[in-house]
Write an enzyme that holds these catalytic residues in place. Structure first.
Site: not given
Ligand code: URA
Length: 239
Positions: A108
Site C-alpha cells: 500500500d
Molecule cells: N497488507 C496490507 O494491508 N497492506 C500492505 O501493504 C501489505 C499487506
C-alpha cells in the site's frame, strides 16, 4: 556478446540509441572507451562478479535477468500510473524501467519495507502465486493493544468481505504493546489491514521486514534499491 546487444538488453534504449551512445564514446569497458558496437565481450562470470561497464561515467552491472530489492518509503504507490503519490518506479534508474521490471506484488501507499522487482515473468509468478505460499513477514503497529484472543483469531483464520474462505496468519506474535509480527503466505488487497479490522483492531503503520527467508538488509535505506545476489534470490523464494 556484442556491445550494442549488451546495452540494448540492459535497458539503454533502442538499438539505434545504443549504437549512438557507443559511437560518441559514452561507453567504457575494462577502463577503456569502446566505440565499436560489434565489439565482442564475455559477460559470463566465472567468479560470481557481474560484468561491469560504464555509460556516461556511471557503472552498470550486466544481469541477464533483473532481480532487485527496494526499501519502499511511505507515500509512494506501487502502480506504474499512480493516482495521488509518486510511483515506486521513479526510485529506480531509467535502464531498469526501460527493461520493464515489475514489482513482485504490491504494498500500500503508506506501507514501508521490502519490495522486489524483476523482469523474469516466471519468478514473479512463482513469488506471487498463493500455491507457492512464500511467507512475508510484516511488522504491524496497531492503534489498540493486541489481545491474546485477537492473536488466536488471526492464527485460526478470519473471513474477509471478498471471500467466504477464511485467511489465517502462518504466525503471529506480540512483540511489544501495540506491536505485532505477522507472517502471511497470501497477498490479498489490504490483507493485513483487513485482518486486523476483522478482529476489532486497526493498523497504524505497516512495514514488510522479510520475504521468504530473506530479511530486509539493515544497510538499505528507505528509497534505496540494489541487485539481489544469487544467494538472496534463493532465500527470497523459499518457505
Ligand atoms: N497488507 C496490507 O494491508 N497492506 C500492505 O501493504 C501489505 C499487506
Amino acid at each position: 556478446m556484442k556491445l550494442e546487444q549488451i546495452l540494448f538488453s540492459q535497458g539503454f534504449g533502442a538499438r539505434k540509441l545504443c549504437r549512438l551512445l557507443i559511437a560518441r564514446g559514452a561507453v567504457e569497458v575494462n577502463g577503456n572507451v569502446s566505440t565499436d558496437p560489434a565489439g565482442d565481450w564475455d559477460v559470463t562470470s566465472s567468479n560470481g562478479d557481474a560484468f561491469v561497464f560504464y555509460v556516461e561515467g556511471v557503472p552498470w552491472q550486466y544481469h541477464a535477468k533483473a532481480y532487485l530489492m527496494l526499501h519502499k518509503p511511505a507515500d509512494y504507490e506501487c502502480s506504474q500510473k499512480p493516482k495521488s503519490h509518486p510511483s515506486v518506479y521513479t526510485l529506480l534508474p531509467a535502464p531498469l524501467r526501460t527493461r520493464d521490471v515489475q514489482a513482485v506484488g504490491r504494498l500500500d501507499q503508506d506501507t514501508t519495507g521490502m519490495l522486489l522487482f524483476s523482469d523474469d515473468g516466471q519468478f514473479i509468478h512463482r513469488m506471487t502465486s498463493p500455491r507457492h505460499e512464500v511467507p512475508k513477514i510484516y511488522e504491524v503497529v496497531t492503534s489498540d493493544t493486541v489481545t491474546p484472543t485477537q492473536v488466536a483469531r488471526l492464527l485460526a483464520g478470519v473471513v474477509l468481505d471478498d471471500s467466504p474462505d477464511p485467511v489465517q496468519a502462518l504466525s503471529c506474535a506480540i512483540t511489544a504493546t501495540g506491536k505485532l509480527q505477522l507472517t502471511l503466505t497470501s497477498g490479498k488487497y489490504h490483507q493485513v489491514k483487513r485482518m486486523l479490522a476483522a478482529v476489532g483492531n486497526h493498523v497504524e503503520s505497516l512495514h514488510r521486514s522479510q520475504i521468504g527467508r530473506l530479511p530486509m538488509p539493515t544497510d538499505l535505506a528507505e528509497g534505496e534499491w540494489r541487485w539481489l545476489t544469487s544467494g538472496e534470490l534463493l532465500l527470497a523464494s523459499i518457505r
